[in-house]
Design a protein around this motif. Structure first.
Motif, PDB file in Angstrom:
ATOM      1  N   ARG A 111       0.829  -1.203   0.000  1.00  0.00           N
ATOM      2  CA  ARG A 111       0.000   0.000   0.000  1.00  0.00           C
ATOM      3  C   ARG A 111       0.865   1.256   0.000  1.00  0.00           C
ATOM      4  O   ARG A 111       1.897   1.331   0.676  1.00  0.00           O
ATOM      5  N   LEU A 112       0.427   2.245  -0.762  1.00  0.00           N
ATOM      6  CA  LEU A 112       1.131   3.521  -0.792  1.00  0.00           C
ATOM      7  C   LEU A 112       1.002   4.230   0.547  1.00  0.00           C
ATOM      8  O   LEU A 112      -0.009   4.099   1.239  1.00  0.00           O
TER       9      LEU A 112
ATOM     10  N   THR B  41      -7.070  -1.200  -3.106  1.00  0.00           N
ATOM     11  CA  THR B  41      -6.293  -1.972  -2.137  1.00  0.00           C
ATOM     12  C   THR B  41      -4.890  -1.406  -1.971  1.00  0.00           C
ATOM     13  O   THR B  41      -4.330  -1.393  -0.874  1.00  0.00           O
ATOM     14  N   LEU B  42      -4.331  -0.892  -3.064  1.00  0.00           N
ATOM     15  CA  LEU B  42      -2.979  -0.338  -3.041  1.00  0.00           C
ATOM     16  C   LEU B  42      -2.949   1.139  -2.658  1.00  0.00           C
ATOM     17  O   LEU B  42      -1.897   1.763  -2.676  1.00  0.00           O
ATOM     18  N   ALA B  43      -4.121   1.689  -2.310  1.00  0.00           N
ATOM     19  CA  ALA B  43      -4.266   3.076  -1.855  1.00  0.00           C
ATOM     20  C   ALA B  43      -4.242   4.092  -2.986  1.00  0.00           C
ATOM     21  O   ALA B  43      -3.952   5.265  -2.765  1.00  0.00           O
ATOM     22  N   PHE B  44      -4.547   3.652  -4.202  1.00  0.00           N
ATOM     23  CA  PHE B  44      -4.839   4.607  -5.259  1.00  0.00           C
ATOM     24  C   PHE B  44      -6.290   5.045  -5.104  1.00  0.00           C
ATOM     25  O   PHE B  44      -7.132   4.278  -4.618  1.00  0.00           O
ATOM     26  N   ARG B  45      -6.586   6.259  -5.516  1.00  0.00           N
ATOM     27  CA  ARG B  45      -7.949   6.783  -5.447  1.00  0.00           C
ATOM     28  C   ARG B  45      -8.446   6.967  -6.878  1.00  0.00           C
ATOM     29  O   ARG B  45      -7.997   7.856  -7.598  1.00  0.00           O
ATOM     30  N   ASN B  46      -9.366   6.120  -7.276  1.00  0.00           N
ATOM     31  CA  ASN B  46      -9.871   6.109  -8.645  1.00  0.00           C
ATOM     32  C   ASN B  46     -10.854   7.269  -8.838  1.00  0.00           C
ATOM     33  O   ASN B  46     -11.946   7.270  -8.273  1.00  0.00           O
ATOM     34  N   VAL B  47     -10.484   8.251  -9.659  1.00  0.00           N
ATOM     35  CA  VAL B  47     -11.331   9.429  -9.836  1.00  0.00           C
ATOM     36  C   VAL B  47     -12.605   9.114 -10.615  1.00  0.00           C
ATOM     37  O   VAL B  47     -13.540   9.921 -10.630  1.00  0.00           O
ATOM     38  N   ALA B  48     -12.648   7.952 -11.261  1.00  0.00           N
ATOM     39  CA  ALA B  48     -13.853   7.526 -11.979  1.00  0.00           C
ATOM     40  C   ALA B  48     -14.418   6.249 -11.363  1.00  0.00           C
ATOM     41  O   ALA B  48     -15.148   5.505 -12.016  1.00  0.00           O
ATOM     42  N   GLY B  49     -14.103   6.018 -10.110  1.00  0.00           N
ATOM     43  CA  GLY B  49     -14.454   4.755  -9.485  1.00  0.00           C
ATOM     44  C   GLY B  49     -15.934   4.479  -9.395  1.00  0.00           C
ATOM     45  O   GLY B  49     -16.357   3.319  -9.492  1.00  0.00           O
ATOM     46  N   ASP B  50     -16.740   5.522  -9.215  1.00  0.00           N
ATOM     47  CA  ASP B  50     -18.173   5.298  -9.005  1.00  0.00           C
ATOM     48  C   ASP B  50     -19.039   5.855 -10.119  1.00  0.00           C
ATOM     49  O   ASP B  50     -20.246   6.026  -9.941  1.00  0.00           O
TER      50      ASP B  50
END
Length: 284
Positions: A161-162, A193-202
């Motif tokens: 994780r970052l 899980t790796l602590a990236f934040r998906n700006v298009a996740g939802d």
């Protein structure tokens, strides 16, 4: 960009498989009851890899191709994972057939050849992937070694994780089109899980393929990731060039925000969910 950040998980997986809940199935049949090795046919290479990484009273008698041009070695060749040969499957006489509920759900009745049980696993998230492998381990009487293997993979992922979140835009590219990869895929879940934040996740929209959404230029241009990832389904160089054209044109604001740049994921390494190999993919 800080290469320590990149090491935490930029090269994540290609093929995005979204799924629902696992289907119910019977036991493995006479093999388990009689104590003989369970004959397994798998339509998922990562399941075959996981079974090959542990020991137990089972044998893989049939599998699908990892590349359509490369025949299966060491087991009956079922061909294309999306349309396996039912004749070859029947001839292999499996006790257990393992597939993915999203891909193989419509084929479940035909997969139940002879007295074989059918186990359809859920691979839409990392935890679901590991849980599915554990269920397969139970069915082949290798629950303990499989659980040890999944626990090791979980622990390794926690260590990758970052330290600080990085906002990312993950795109799935095919010739002539790009779709955003949402959190409703195992790839999106791996990023989280790796602590990236998906700006298009939802995001919601045209979701012809589960978890992959086609956004219009206006909606996509409003996103502001620090990092852009491209999963190329086709010639990576051509798709990278096509993406750069978009980033110089209608998506130029997206490119300006992406201070960590654009990274094309290796399609040969990340063509499918690697199961127990997820930590290797994440740190490569």
């Amino acid at each position: 960009m800080n290469r320590g950040i990149l090491r935490g998980g930029l090269l994540v997986l290609v093929a995005v498989v979204a799924a629902g809940a696992p289907a119910a199935f019977s036991d493995e049949g006479s093999a388990a009851r009689q104590g003989t090795p369970v004959r397994v046919a798998t339509l998922l290479p990562y399941v075959e890899d996981a079974l090959g990484a542990i020991e137990g009273p089972y044998t893989v008698v049939a599998s699908v191709r990892r590349s359509l041009t490369k025949p299966v070695s060491g087991a009956a060749d079922l061909g294309n994972p999306h349309s396996p040969s039912f004749e070859v499957l029947a001839a292999a006489r499996p006790d257990l057939v393992v597939g993915d509920i999203a891909i193989h759900g419509p084929l479940a009745d035909r997969l139940a050849v002879g007295s074989a049980a059918v186990k359809l696993v859920d691979a839409r998230s990392i935890e679901a992937t590991f849980a599915g492998l554990e269920e397969v381990g139970e069915r082949v009487r290798a629950a303990v070694p499989m659980r040890r293997a999944t626990d090791r993979a979980r622990e390794r992922l926690r260590g990758l994780r970052l330290q600080e979140p990085v906002e990312v835009l993950a795109l799935f590219g095919v010739p002539g089109a790009f779709r955003v990869i949402t959190d409703r895929t195992w790839l999106g879940d791996l990023l989280e899980t790796l602590a990236f934040r998906n700006v298009a996740g939802d995001v919601q929209g045209d979701e012809r393929f589960p978890g992959l959404v086609a956004l219009d230029d206006e909606a996509l241009a409003a996103l502001r990731p620090q990092l852009i990832l491209l999963v190329a389904h086709g010639d990576p160089r051509a798709l990278r060039a096509a993406l750069e054209d978009r980033l110089r044109g209608p998506w130029r604001g997206v490119r300006a925000a992406a201070s960590y740049g654009v990274h094309v994921l290796d399609p040969t390494r990340f063509a499918a969910n690697p199961g127990l190999g997820l930590p290797d993919a994440a740190e490569s």
